[in-house]
Design a protein around this motif. Structure first.
Motif, PDB file in Angstrom:
ATOM      1  N   SER A 157       0.710  -1.167  -0.017  1.00 57.78           N
ATOM      2  CA  SER A 157      -0.080   0.028  -0.164  1.00 57.78           C
ATOM      3  C   SER A 157       0.892   0.972  -0.118  1.00 57.78           C
ATOM      4  O   SER A 157       0.727   2.301  -0.832  1.00 57.78           O
ATOM      5  N   GLN A 210       0.770   4.018  -2.878  1.00 56.55           N
ATOM      6  CA  GLN A 210       0.568   5.266  -2.662  1.00 56.55           C
ATOM      7  C   GLN A 210       1.474   6.430  -3.124  1.00 56.55           C
ATOM      8  O   GLN A 210       1.100   7.576  -3.683  1.00 56.55           O
ATOM      9  N   HIS A 212      -3.825   3.121  -5.521  1.00 59.39           N
ATOM     10  CA  HIS A 212      -4.190   2.337  -4.440  1.00 59.39           C
ATOM     11  C   HIS A 212      -4.553   1.030  -4.781  1.00 59.39           C
ATOM     12  O   HIS A 212      -4.534   0.444  -5.792  1.00 59.39           O
ATOM     13  N   THR A 237      -7.460   2.356  -8.334  1.00 57.51           N
ATOM     14  CA  THR A 237      -7.445   1.307  -7.168  1.00 57.51           C
ATOM     15  C   THR A 237      -7.254  -0.257  -7.818  1.00 57.51           C
ATOM     16  O   THR A 237      -8.411  -0.414  -8.503  1.00 57.51           O
TER      17      THR A 237
END
Length: 334
Positions: A149, A153, A158, A194
């Motif tokens: 993660s 980021q 994501h 994402t």
């Protein structure tokens, strides 16, 4: 890692050590630091005459020392990088003579992957005194998700928890392999995306429905129909899901459940820490804990040892993997 960030910041600010000994079980950070040093200490023009990359399998410690003792050409310093330096492990202590009389105009980088120096030895202490000693440790499985993660980021992406879990389940804790797969997705998908289980399945090749953690989940839920469906998929795709790895995963699951039963502190944070599992999977463990008593789990662990032996061809009369998987499930659900 804060330590990595500090090393990079120091180098970028001109605080450059004469020797960087990068060691440890996790090669990812060793490679990243080596690449950073290779690209950032010397200018492009200086590298042609003052930067040399050696490989441990092709050189001796004497060769490394000889290269390090040379003077730079029309530059303030030279950089000598020794990749795969673990190939020199039998003679690495001989580097001590150089560290005692270090060449200040040389930056010597030793990429010593999968191994570590004995911290009690004088060589280790000398390197810590004269240069920088960095140990790259393996991340526990329950920490890899956080790492994924954080990396994404930092690059404007994501990822959903299940997609993270899929990557960890299939690739383990090898950060280099995980990073390679993440980079593939970053090439295909625009910033701000994402990553979902569907992205993992479509672009990396893992099935979001027929995989080892869905198999484990079905077993924990006592969902026999789904467990047998996944087992049949595994049997039809033996290269992707070898029996020995499937058995190992199920054995690890029930061994962890046995440990879970014995925990006094069953808070989520403690369970994830003690069992070293991704917190995303805790709900699977919680449900399995209700469905299997400690006595039953002990019997299953014993059964799995027997199945493991049979999967290796001992006393099984070369049973087909389908039959072995069915036998395993029958005894688990009995």
């Amino acid at each position: 890692m804060e330590e990595i960030a500090k090393i990079i910041k120091d180098i970028s600010g001109g605080n450059i050590k004469p020797i960087y000994f990068l060691m440890g079980e996790e090669p990812y950070y060793i490679d990243k630091l080596t690449e950073f040093i290779e690209s950032n200490i010397l200018s492009e023009d200086e590298r042609a005459f003052n930067q040399q990359v050696l490989y441990g399998r092709d050189v001796s410690i004497e060769d490394v020392i000889s290269a390090a003792k040379r003077y730079p050409m029309m530059a303030d310093r030279q950089v000598i990088i020794v990749r795969e330096a673990q190939e020199l492990s039998r003679s690495i202590d001989e580097l001590e003579s150089y560290v005692k009389n270090i060449q200040p105009t040389t930056v010597l980088v030793i990429a010593y992957k999968y191994k570590s120096l004995d911290k009690r030895k004088s060589l280790t202490k000398l390197i810590e005194k004269e240069g920088l000693l960095f140990e790259s440790k393996k991340l526990y499985e329950n920490h890899v998700g956080t790492w994924i993660s954080r990396v994404l980021q930092g690059k404007g992406y994501h990822i959903e928890p299940k997609a993270t879990a899929m990557l960890v389940e299939f690739l383990g804790t090898d950060l280099s392999r995980i990073n390679n797969e993440l980079e593939k997705l970053q090439i295909i998908l625009p910033k701000g995306t994402t990553f979902t289980p569907a992205h993992i399945e479509e672009n990396i090749g893992f099935s979001k429905d027929f995989n080892v953690f869905e198999f484990r989940k079905a077993i924990g839920e006592r969902n026999q129909l789904q467990a047998y469906r996944i087992a049949d998929h595994f049997a039809q795709n033996k290269k992707e899901y070898p029996m020995i790895l499937t058995t190992g995963m199920v054995f690890s699951f029930f061994s962890s459940l046995l440990q879970y039963h014995g925990l006094k502190d069953k808070s989520p944070g403690n369970v994830a820490k003690v069992l070293k599992v991704n917190p995303y999977f805790l709900k699977d463990y919680d449900l399995a804990l209700k469905n299997f008593s400690m006595k039953k789990i002990s019997a299953i662990v014993s059964t799995l040892r027997d199945i493991d032996v049979k999967s290796k061809g001992v006393g099984a009369n070369q049973l087909h993997e389908t039959d072995l998987l069915k036998e395993m499930l029958a005894k688990i659900f009995n």
